[in-house]
Structure formats: structure tokens, C-alpha cells
Design an enzyme around this catalytic site. Structure first.
Site, mmCIF file in Angstrom:
data_model
loop_
_atom_site.group_PDB
_atom_site.id
_atom_site.type_symbol
_atom_site.label_atom_id
_atom_site.label_comp_id
_atom_site.label_asym_id
_atom_site.label_seq_id
_atom_site.Cartn_x
_atom_site.Cartn_y
_atom_site.Cartn_z
ATOM 1 N N GLY A 47 0.901 -1.221 0.088
ATOM 2 C CA GLY A 47 0.112 0.003 -0.073
ATOM 3 C C GLY A 47 0.850 1.304 0.042
ATOM 4 O O GLY A 47 2.073 1.257 -0.024
ATOM 5 N N GLN A 52 3.710 9.738 1.204
ATOM 6 C CA GLN A 52 5.026 8.859 0.794
ATOM 7 C C GLN A 52 5.138 9.331 -0.754
ATOM 8 O O GLN A 52 6.462 8.916 -1.292
ATOM 9 C CB GLN A 52 4.939 7.568 0.777
ATOM 10 C CG GLN A 52 4.598 6.999 2.090
ATOM 11 C CD GLN A 52 4.440 5.399 2.289
ATOM 12 O OE1 GLN A 52 3.259 4.793 1.939
ATOM 13 N NE2 GLN A 52 5.346 4.489 2.499
ATOM 14 N N CYS A 90 8.191 -0.984 6.047
ATOM 15 C CA CYS A 90 7.720 0.396 5.172
ATOM 16 C C CYS A 90 8.670 0.675 4.101
ATOM 17 O O CYS A 90 9.713 0.905 4.184
ATOM 18 C CB CYS A 90 7.881 1.572 6.403
ATOM 19 S SG CYS A 90 7.094 2.981 5.788
ATOM 20 N N LEU A 91 8.168 1.069 3.009
ATOM 21 C CA LEU A 91 8.839 1.638 2.006
ATOM 22 C C LEU A 91 9.406 2.894 2.102
ATOM 23 O O LEU A 91 10.489 3.058 1.533
ATOM 24 C CB LEU A 91 7.736 1.973 0.652
ATOM 25 C CG LEU A 91 7.092 0.572 0.064
ATOM 26 C CD1 LEU A 91 5.904 1.330 -0.742
ATOM 27 C CD2 LEU A 91 7.802 -0.145 -0.537
ATOM 28 N N HIS A 132 -1.553 0.634 9.045
ATOM 29 C CA HIS A 132 -0.472 1.301 8.528
ATOM 30 C C HIS A 132 -0.512 2.396 7.756
ATOM 31 O O HIS A 132 0.160 3.286 7.942
ATOM 32 C CB HIS A 132 0.689 0.065 7.725
ATOM 33 C CG HIS A 132 1.920 0.286 7.317
ATOM 34 N ND1 HIS A 132 3.136 -0.134 7.851
ATOM 35 C CD2 HIS A 132 2.308 1.314 6.171
ATOM 36 C CE1 HIS A 132 4.025 0.562 7.159
ATOM 37 N NE2 HIS A 132 3.670 1.468 6.242
ATOM 38 N N GLU A 133 -1.336 2.323 6.657
ATOM 39 C CA GLU A 133 -1.418 3.750 5.792
ATOM 40 C C GLU A 133 -2.136 4.838 6.434
ATOM 41 O O GLU A 133 -1.688 5.882 6.251
ATOM 42 C CB GLU A 133 -2.192 3.393 4.681
ATOM 43 C CG GLU A 133 -1.505 2.074 3.825
ATOM 44 C CD GLU A 133 -0.014 2.153 3.535
ATOM 45 O OE1 GLU A 133 0.478 3.463 3.462
ATOM 46 O OE2 GLU A 133 0.479 1.113 3.245
ATOM 47 N N HIS A 136 0.336 6.487 8.360
ATOM 48 C CA HIS A 136 0.927 7.638 7.411
ATOM 49 C C HIS A 136 0.291 8.936 7.658
ATOM 50 O O HIS A 136 0.900 10.149 7.447
ATOM 51 C CB HIS A 136 1.334 6.901 6.039
ATOM 52 C CG HIS A 136 2.400 6.063 6.060
ATOM 53 N ND1 HIS A 136 3.975 6.567 6.373
ATOM 54 C CD2 HIS A 136 2.667 4.793 5.622
ATOM 55 C CE1 HIS A 136 4.610 5.595 5.845
ATOM 56 N NE2 HIS A 136 3.928 4.510 5.607
HETATM 57 ZN ZN LIG Z 1 4.710 2.663 5.253
#
Ligand SMILES: [Zn+2]
Length: 176
Positions: A47, A52, A90-91, A132-133, A136
């Protein structure tokens, strides 16, 4: 459409509280398209939240294998149930995974890109990705949820996929 480079720590946008979307107009629709293209540009991405890709707005996209992608505007977690330990990446924090607690089940609500209200009941990976998203959007990263620093570890080379972006496999939790 465009694939947008993912912002990584210590980029301050990752720590900002993202703004509510007032109107899902052309610019937000383009953002959603770009986020979906960025999500699918590399395998293993679960996601993406708008901050991000450098936009401090409350928009998230989640890729659900064998189902349509989930896009939520102004998403909120309205209910959680249970607790479980997951391994999450996490990216925006490449090369690491951490062990944290997430809910077993979550109920989320938000708007779909067409403006209709969505209410999602999720468990497993989808529940984790939603938490998670949405984190963010509040400037929260999974590393904030570590009970102690030793719950964070570097990804071993053999765990990396070819793209080096994390695992994305069920055992290794979400990379989003
Ligand atoms: Zn993340």
C-alpha cells in the site's frame, strides 16, 4: 500517469499530519492514478499513503491480491478488535522490518474515488495495511510502535526480492 519516487526518512513530509481532502476533483483523481501506478511499479508493495509520494493529503491505496485495489479518501479506522504481533516493513524505511502489535480486525471508513462512502471490515494483511497507511496520514511510522529498539532489525539479503524493497510475503507482513 506517473510512477513517483517514494519519500524516505528523514523526509519531514512523513511526519506531517496530512490534510483532509475537500473535493475529489481532477487533481486528487490524478494523484490516485499516480499512487496506483507507483504501487504496482514494484512487486511486494502492499500500500501507499499520499505523503509517501510527496502529497500531504489523506489518500491511501492498498493492493489486495486477487481483488480490486482499495482506494480510500479521508480514511479512518473506526473500530479495532483483538491484538496480534506482526512483522512490518515500510517503503519509507528501506532495509528494515520491525515487530509490532496490530489489531486482528479493523473496521475502516472513508470515501471511494467516486465520492461514495465505503465501510471496510478487514482482517489479516488488509487490516494491517489499513492501520499502516492511516498511520502515515497522521505522521506515524511503524517504528513508533516498537516496544523496544531490539524489535527492529535489518532485512537479511536472502529475504530481499530482486527489487530490494522488502518481502511482502504473509510471514513478513506489510511493506507499505
Ligand atoms: Zn509505510
Amino acid at each position: 500517469m506517473a510512477v513517483i519516487p517514494i519519500r524516505t526518512l528523514p523526509d519531514p513530509i512523513l511526519r506531517q499530519k496530512a490534510k483532509q481532502v475537500k473535493v475529489i476533483g481532477p487533481s486528487v483523481k490524478k494523484l490516485i492514478k499516480d499512487m496506483l501506478e507507483t504501487l504496482h511499479a514494484v512487486p511486494g508493495r502492499a500500500g501507499i499513503a499520499a505523503p509517501q509520494v510527496g502529497v500531504s493529503l489523506r489518500v491511501i491505496v492498498i493492493g489486495a491480491p486477487e481483488e480490486d485495489d482499495l482506494v480510500l479518501v479521508n480514511p479512518e479506522i473506526v473500530k479495532t478488535k483483538g491484538e496480534r504481533i506482526v512483522q512490518e516493513g515500510c517503503l519509507s524505511i528501506p532495509g528494515y522490518v520491525g515487530e509490532i502489535k496490530r489489531a486482528e480486525k479493523v473496521t475502516a471508513k472513508g470515501k471511494r474515488p467516486d465520492g461514495t462512502e465505503a465501510r471496510i471490515r478487514a482482517e489479516g494483511l488488509l487490516a494491517e495495511a489499513l492501520e499502516h497507511e492511516v498511520d502515515h496520514l497522521n505522521g506515524v511510522l511503524y517504528i513508533d510502535r516498537l516496544e523496544s529498539p531490539d524489535k527492529l532489525r535489518k532485512i537479511q539479503p536472502e529475504e530481499l526480492q530482486e527489487d530490494g524493497e522488502g518481502t511482502g510475503e504473509e510471514d513478513n507482513g506489510v511493506t507499505g
